[in-house]
Design an enzyme around this catalytic site. Sequence first.
Site, short mmCIF file in Angstrom:
data_model
loop_
_atom_site.label_atom_id
_atom_site.label_comp_id
_atom_site.label_asym_id
_atom_site.label_seq_id
_atom_site.Cartn_x
_atom_site.Cartn_y
_atom_site.Cartn_z
N LYS A 101 0.95 37.94 -2.94
CA LYS A 101 1.37 37.64 -1.57
C LYS A 101 0.17 37.90 -0.65
O LYS A 101 -0.57 38.88 -0.85
CB LYS A 101 2.53 38.57 -1.22
CG LYS A 101 3.18 38.36 0.12
CD LYS A 101 4.37 39.32 0.26
CE LYS A 101 5.15 39.10 1.53
NZ LYS A 101 6.34 39.98 1.61
N SER A 127 10.39 37.69 2.78
CA SER A 127 9.11 37.19 3.23
C SER A 127 8.18 36.77 2.10
O SER A 127 7.17 36.10 2.33
CB SER A 127 8.42 38.27 4.06
OG SER A 127 8.21 39.44 3.27
N SER A 179 12.74 41.53 1.05
CA SER A 179 11.72 40.47 0.94
C SER A 179 11.23 40.13 -0.45
O SER A 179 10.52 39.14 -0.62
CB SER A 179 10.50 40.84 1.80
OG SER A 179 10.79 40.63 3.15
#
Lengths: 62, 452
Positions: free
Chosen positions: B80, B149, B173
């Site tokens: 990420k 996310s 997330s």
Amino acid sequence: MVSMKPSDSVEAIAVELRAQAVRLWGEQRAGELETSINQTAQQLWDVGQETVDRDLEPGFYQ
Amino acid sequence: MPKPYELTVSQAAQQIKDKKLSPVDLAQSLLERIDATDKDLKAWVTIDREEVLTNAKEREEEAKQGKTRGLLHGVPVGLKDIFYTAGMKTAAGSKVYADFVPDFDATSVAKIKEAGGIILGKAVTTEFATSDPSPTFNPWNFEHTPGGSSSGSSVAVATKTVGAALGSQTGGSTCRPAAYNGIVGLKATYGRISRYGVVPVSWSLDHVGILVRTVEDAALMLQVMSGEDANDPGSLSGPVPDFLKQMTDHNRPPRIGIVSEYYSENSTPEVWANTQETVKQLTAAGAEVVELDLPDSFKSCHSAQRIVMNVECAAYHEQSHATQAEDFGPRVRSGMEMGMLIPATKYLQAQRLRRKFRQDMIQMAGQVDVVLTPAIPAPAPKDRNTTGDASFQVPWTTSGLPTVTLPSGLSEDGLPLAVQLGALPLEEGKLLGAAKWCESALGMSLSPPNYG
């Protein structure tokens, strides 16, 4: 400085938050934050209703 | 014979070790897969192909000589775009960090490299890992959110452009996008994996997350990244258990605690029916199932989490907000502004409630091997302007207890459904063993129809 008592209603907390938002960022921005302010007032009310043992310290790092 | 990009992390690592798979062929296969899919999916933000292939060639030479660095030798991993990577841009999905190039690797990234892993690239994140949606598409249906996310990481793993990707979880997330995309998500005990070098949302809530396609891969990634880190004040001390062995030892019918209260009321009928069917299948396969009651402190855990998150987010971004508030997305900005309004006494009250809640959750989870709930209240919403609902993950994040999300079926609309299993702190071995047993008992492996 925002002042809140545990007995404050959600609406009273929202009024305090809105007033502080106006002081910090002005009327327009405070208006844009209306939904967030109402949600935050509810969250503050929720935690304000809970009683914790006097000796319970915050956890921070779990 | 599966194509290299189709292999799980464990399969690829074993084949490289056995000299049946070339790390270069694996890297090439994944890069080609990205070329074929990412114009549509938008899961990746930065890929240094030259660096990937250079590293793959090095790992290949080492493997030929019988030298392997560790469990991930020659296997690419995605990150990420909030994980610091030395010399590679880490923009956190934000204009504020648009040109930020760290000069060191996050501890978790360094550990992946030490284990022989290759950083394939940076996956799309929502802005600062909060709730402004990312440009990534849900491969199951482009009209639905992929979640967030960790949206890019989840979609990349679901569409087999990488076998494992790192995410993070402050609310939901990691495990929520895992559920929306039909893959496995693991959020370990708070402090198990170092947060050092990961752009924070909230120091006391943030966890590094693992996104993979099998429970075995989750255990492998956890093994690689766990351990004490003096640079992370929340890092757990003590030796790292052998999670892979523990997973194997605990791969047997577990005692499962079901929580109907709250989760049945807040799930769609379809999700709750799927959860009940899942429990029925697990019971038929030999699991013992008991009903558990949520503690009283559950009722304020979502509000406490939000207060803590907003205040800590505001503290981290305070200087940037003072000079470039307009550069933040609307949701991350309003969240941090709410944090600026919250009195310190209320923040501390929220932290005290969290501690009480954690104690109560430990008491509840201690009655069983694992607690089972639906992972999501509904399948991925048909709304690309949201990242979905994290309310089912928040209790586990707020209390810092470990959880695994497993695919459990498809909705009538053809979208993934999932259950989550939670366990006591530090009991990831037992959790992963139970999850592996459930994974086998359910026989559920999902793949988006156009990206299988």
